[in-house]
Design an enzyme around this catalytic site. Structure first.
Site, PDB file in Angstrom:
ATOM      1  N   LYS A  52       0.831  -1.212   0.000  1.00 14.15           N
ATOM      2  CA  LYS A  52       0.000   0.000   0.000  1.00 14.15           C
ATOM      3  C   LYS A  52       0.863   1.259   0.000  1.00 14.15           C
ATOM      4  O   LYS A  52       0.557   2.228  -0.703  1.00 14.15           O
ATOM      5  CB  LYS A  52      -0.939  -0.010   1.210  1.00 14.15           C
ATOM      6  CG  LYS A  52      -2.073  -1.011   1.044  1.00 14.15           C
ATOM      7  CD  LYS A  52      -2.809  -1.345   2.322  1.00 14.15           C
ATOM      8  CE  LYS A  52      -3.784  -2.497   2.064  1.00 14.15           C
ATOM      9  NZ  LYS A  52      -4.411  -3.035   3.263  1.00 14.15           N
ATOM     10  N   GLN A  96      -4.965  -1.956   9.355  1.00 19.27           N
ATOM     11  CA  GLN A  96      -4.701  -3.259   8.723  1.00 19.27           C
ATOM     12  C   GLN A  96      -5.255  -4.373   9.610  1.00 19.27           C
ATOM     13  O   GLN A  96      -4.944  -4.443  10.794  1.00 19.27           O
ATOM     14  CB  GLN A  96      -3.187  -3.425   8.513  1.00 19.27           C
ATOM     15  CG  GLN A  96      -2.802  -4.664   7.745  1.00 19.27           C
ATOM     16  CD  GLN A  96      -3.358  -4.684   6.324  1.00 19.27           C
ATOM     17  OE1 GLN A  96      -3.245  -3.727   5.581  1.00 19.27           O
ATOM     18  NE2 GLN A  96      -3.973  -5.793   5.947  1.00 19.27           N
ATOM     19  N   ASP A 119     -11.229   2.384   3.399  1.00 15.99           N
ATOM     20  CA  ASP A 119     -11.467   0.946   3.209  1.00 15.99           C
ATOM     21  C   ASP A 119     -12.966   0.667   3.037  1.00 15.99           C
ATOM     22  O   ASP A 119     -13.352  -0.422   2.618  1.00 15.99           O
ATOM     23  CB  ASP A 119     -10.962   0.165   4.443  1.00 15.99           C
ATOM     24  CG  ASP A 119      -9.722  -0.662   4.127  1.00 15.99           C
ATOM     25  OD1 ASP A 119      -9.424  -0.862   2.938  1.00 15.99           O
ATOM     26  OD2 ASP A 119      -9.061  -1.110   5.093  1.00 15.99           O
TER      27      ASP A 119
END
Ligand code: NDP
Length: 293
Positions: A52, A96, A119
């Site tokens: 990322k 994460q 997200d």
């Protein structure tokens, strides 16, 4: 023989778009920044985070990796998120997953300000997705839809089957397909006659997490097959949920693993982050205008 939907090519196009939009914002003095929180030492998580930050660098997006110890308490993590929520220079916040056992994942996710939830996992964004309002789409299912659209095959009116009903892939994929006017069957471990259902699908999305799960007899002649799975095969190599050779012989289009949905997931995150920055800047401009009147 199916045509391959290349995640590599498509993701590169989206990342170029994200880079261009980031540059345009920067010209106006607006920065784009993603904060990634990683808790503990999970090697897979570390690899994902590395990917990322690499994407961010490629797109001109600033990124901060905030590494926190495995032993951190939920409250400490919530405080960190609150701090990032208040920081105007941070446009997107990503935690994460998975998180250590002492921490309730959804409480942490829901602490992220919805306008920074790149997200698309907060309950607010999920709710908006359900009701068809504009929101941050979860990256993996959004990537699947872009891959489908890239084929030029219309989605509307098609029979689509999604295997897997997780909150991050299967369920939102089914909702997005429904929003595109497909007729959707959402399958899971308790589904009966799964093979028959799959074999009748014009669009088949596999998000099971089991190598070799979708065999050739489960693929309709001419179907579009999107393989979300990321598994290690018996040979130790990375593979999807679909037996590629068997499905390729019958499908019209198919995504490979590696080089498929995974790359698109990453590209969608970049698009969401730039969008967050643009929306926040527009919000600030409107507020300032309001204050000056
Ligand atoms: P989960 O484990 O959360 O969900 C798996 C789903 O598969 C569940 O809904 C489960 O059903 C269903 N399932 C399991 N066994 C069967 C079976 N025998 N028959 C029918 N359905 C079954 O996984 P995720 O959704 O998080 O991920 C799925 C896969 O996608 C994994 O390989 C993961 O690594 C990959 N992935 C890839 C991403 C990418 O960017 N390419 C991103 C995220 C995930 P039930 O609900 O009944 O238990």
């Amino acid at each position: 023989m199916a045509k391959i939907i290349s995640g590599k090519t498509l993701a590169a196009q989206f990342k170029a778009q994200a880079a261009q939009q980031t540059a345009q914002l920067q010209e106006k003095g607006i920065g784009v920044r993603l904060a990634v929180i990683i808790v503990g030492e999970n090697p897979a998580s570390r690899t994902y985070v590395k990917g990322k930050t690499k994407d961010c660098a490629e797109c001109g997006i600033a990124s901060d990796v905030i590494e926190l110890p495995e032993s951190i308490s939920e409250n400490e993590l919530l405080e960190k998120i609150e701090q990032l929520n208040r920081d105007d220079s941070v446009n997107g916040i990503l935690v994460q997953l998975p998180l250590p056992r002492q921490i309730r994942e959804q409480s942490v996710i829901n602490a992220i300000a919805p306008e920074k939830d790149v997200d698309g996992f907060t309950d607010i964004n999920t709710g908006k997705l359900v009701s068809g309002e504009e929101c941050f789409l979860p990256c993996t299912p959004a990537g699947c839809i872009e891959m489908l659209k890239s084929t030029g095959v219309p989605i509307a009116g098609k029979d689509a089957v999604v295997i897997g009903r997780s909150n991050i892939v299967g369920k939102p994929a089914a909702l997005l397909l429904c929003a595109e006017d497909a007729t959707v069957t959402l399958c899971h471990s308790r589904t009966k006659d799964l093979k028959e259902k799959c074999a009748a699908a014009d669009i088949l999305i596999a998000a099971v997490g089991k190598a070799g799960f979708v065999t050739g007899d489960m693929v309709k002649e001419g179907a579009v097959v999107i393989d979300v799975g990321i598994n290690r095969g018996a040979d130790g190599k990375l593979c999807g949920d679909v037996v590629f050779d068997e499905a390729e012989a019958k499908a019209s289009y198919i995504t490979p693993v590696p080089g498929g949905v995974g790359l698109m997931t990453r590209a969608m995150l970049m698009m969401n982050t730039v969008r967050a920055a643009r929306m926040q800047a527009e919000g600030r401009a409107l507020r300032e205008k309001g204050e000056n009147h």
